[in-house]
Write an enzyme that holds these catalytic residues in place. Structure first.
Site, PDB file in Angstrom:
ATOM      1  N   GLY A 143      35.307  33.043  41.210  1.00  0.00           N
ATOM      2  CA  GLY A 143      35.260  32.602  42.592  1.00  0.00           C
ATOM      3  C   GLY A 143      34.103  33.212  43.349  1.00  0.00           C
ATOM      4  O   GLY A 143      33.568  34.256  42.988  1.00  0.00           O
TER       5      GLY A 143
ATOM      6  N   GLY B 122      32.432  34.889  46.901  1.00  0.00           N
ATOM      7  CA  GLY B 122      32.896  35.959  47.775  1.00  0.00           C
ATOM      8  C   GLY B 122      32.679  37.346  47.236  1.00  0.00           C
ATOM      9  O   GLY B 122      33.076  38.326  47.871  1.00  0.00           O
ATOM     10  N   HIS B 123      32.026  37.449  46.064  1.00  0.00           N
ATOM     11  CA  HIS B 123      31.855  38.755  45.429  1.00  0.00           C
ATOM     12  C   HIS B 123      30.398  39.111  45.162  1.00  0.00           C
ATOM     13  O   HIS B 123      30.121  39.994  44.353  1.00  0.00           O
ATOM     14  CB  HIS B 123      32.608  38.786  44.101  1.00  0.00           C
TER      15      HIS B 123
ATOM     16  N   HIS C  51      40.412  41.103  45.496  1.00  0.00           N
ATOM     17  CA  HIS C  51      40.922  39.939  46.218  1.00  0.00           C
ATOM     18  C   HIS C  51      41.986  40.354  47.229  1.00  0.00           C
ATOM     19  O   HIS C  51      42.678  39.504  47.786  1.00  0.00           O
ATOM     20  CB  HIS C  51      41.538  38.926  45.248  1.00  0.00           C
TER      21      HIS C  51
END
Length: 334
Positions: A54, A56-57, A219
């Site tokens: 995903g 966002g990192h 997360h």
């Protein structure tokens, strides 16, 4: 929610568009949904290495696509796995005739989708292998290490496997080297504040101003305990103690240490933590080689940091040193 963005729905696609425009000589953003990042340094008859995960990192995951590291990355929404079809399309794009190693973090959606993608690749005659990164010591006991999450330690795995592939090693050999490296990689993190997923619009968890959560996942997964805020040396000691419980080190050992910011921690604070860790290792007689201090695997704007220990031997040290260059990582100044 206050973020510099146009809309939550366009957030990931506009990040990818920005990367394509900023680094056109290094990477290409492509695929049916423009959710695949591939290196422009094309291989011939060498093992290709891919990952997925995903958004966002950043820099994980797509920030390590480039010369000497990853050949491709499939990109999902923030904190969400990309589809199996996207992963399969990526595998086909980067296959250079020697097989493809799928090297990725131990998360349910990624495991399920990579499994399907690898089956589709096998049907097309593309040989694949996979290695799961499970370095987060806070997420499961040592007796259940296969259940641990993959966090910042995967950067070392990317680097070492990428160097092995560049040397022309076979798929089986690259897989074995990645597994060997991960056998000596452990990570522990702490969180001071939550992050906000754009499409959710609120913090992923709550923590009081005078508290710190030990072992928080990237997360927002629960950690192992919440404590009152403490001085930097105590934070460093807490993380080092947890790591040494899991991977005992002795005088004469050599390691690389990564002090990783989670998105909103100033470099100055990370360096304060590193100096304490260096002194602790010095007291143990453990040598530190090629330290990594900065943001390598973040969680949007979460405040906090993680510490990764990568135990080295002669082979791993040499592979870590091999030159590489991506838009978000180079070892030229290490």
């Amino acid at each position: 929610m206050k973020k510099i963005m146009n809309s939550a729905d366009s957030f990931v696609d506009e990040v990818l568009e920005g990367i394509a425009l900023a680094y056109p000589q290094a990477v290409e953003v492509c695929g049916k949904g423009h959710r695949i990042v591939v290196s422009r340094h094309k291989k011939q008859n060498q093992v290709a290495i891919v990952t997925a995960g995903g958004s966002g990192h950043l820099p994980v995951f797509l920030g390590y696509v480039g010369d000497g590291l990853l050949d491709g990355c499939a990109v999902g929404n923030v904190f969400a796995s990309p589809s199996a079809e996207c992963m399969f399309e990526m595998i086909k794009m980067v296959d250079a005739g020697a097989g493809v190693l799928c090297l990725y973090g131990n998360y349910g959606g990624d495991r399920m989708n990579f499994s399907m993608a690898e089956e589709m690749a096998d049907f097309e005659g593309i040989k694949t292998a996979e290695v799961l990164v499970c370095d987060d010591v806070a997420s499961a006991a040592a007796s259940n290490a296969e259940k641990r999450r993959g966090v910042a330690g995967m950067v070392y795995a990317f680097k070492i496997a990428g160097a092995a592939a560049m040397e022309g090693k076979s798929l089986e050999e690259v897989k074995k080297i990645a597994e060997h490296a991960l056998g000596g990689i452990r990570t522990m993190g702490v969180a001071l504040s939550p992050c906000i997923v754009p499409q959710v619009g609120k913090p992923t968890f709550s923590i009081e101003e005078d508290e710190i959560e030990i072992g928080m996942g990237i997360h927002g997964e629960p950690g192992i305990e919440v404590k009152k805020m403490m001085p930097a040396d105590d934070i460093a000691d807490t993380m080092v103690s947890k790591l040494l419980e899991d991977i005992p080190l002795k005088a004469g050992d050599e390691i690389s240490v990564m002090v990783n910011g989670l998105g909103a921690t100033p470099l100055e604070e990370l360096l304060i933590v590193y100096r304490r860790i260096f002194r602790r290792m010095e007291q143990l007689g453990v040598r530190v080689y090629m330290p990594h201090i900065g943001e390598f695997a973040t969680s949007m704007e979460m405040a906090g940091c993680s510490v990764t220990v990568c135990r080295l031997d002669g082979q791993l040290k040499q592979l870590l040193r091999v030159p590489c260059n991506t838009p978000f990582y180079t070892n030229a100044n290490k």
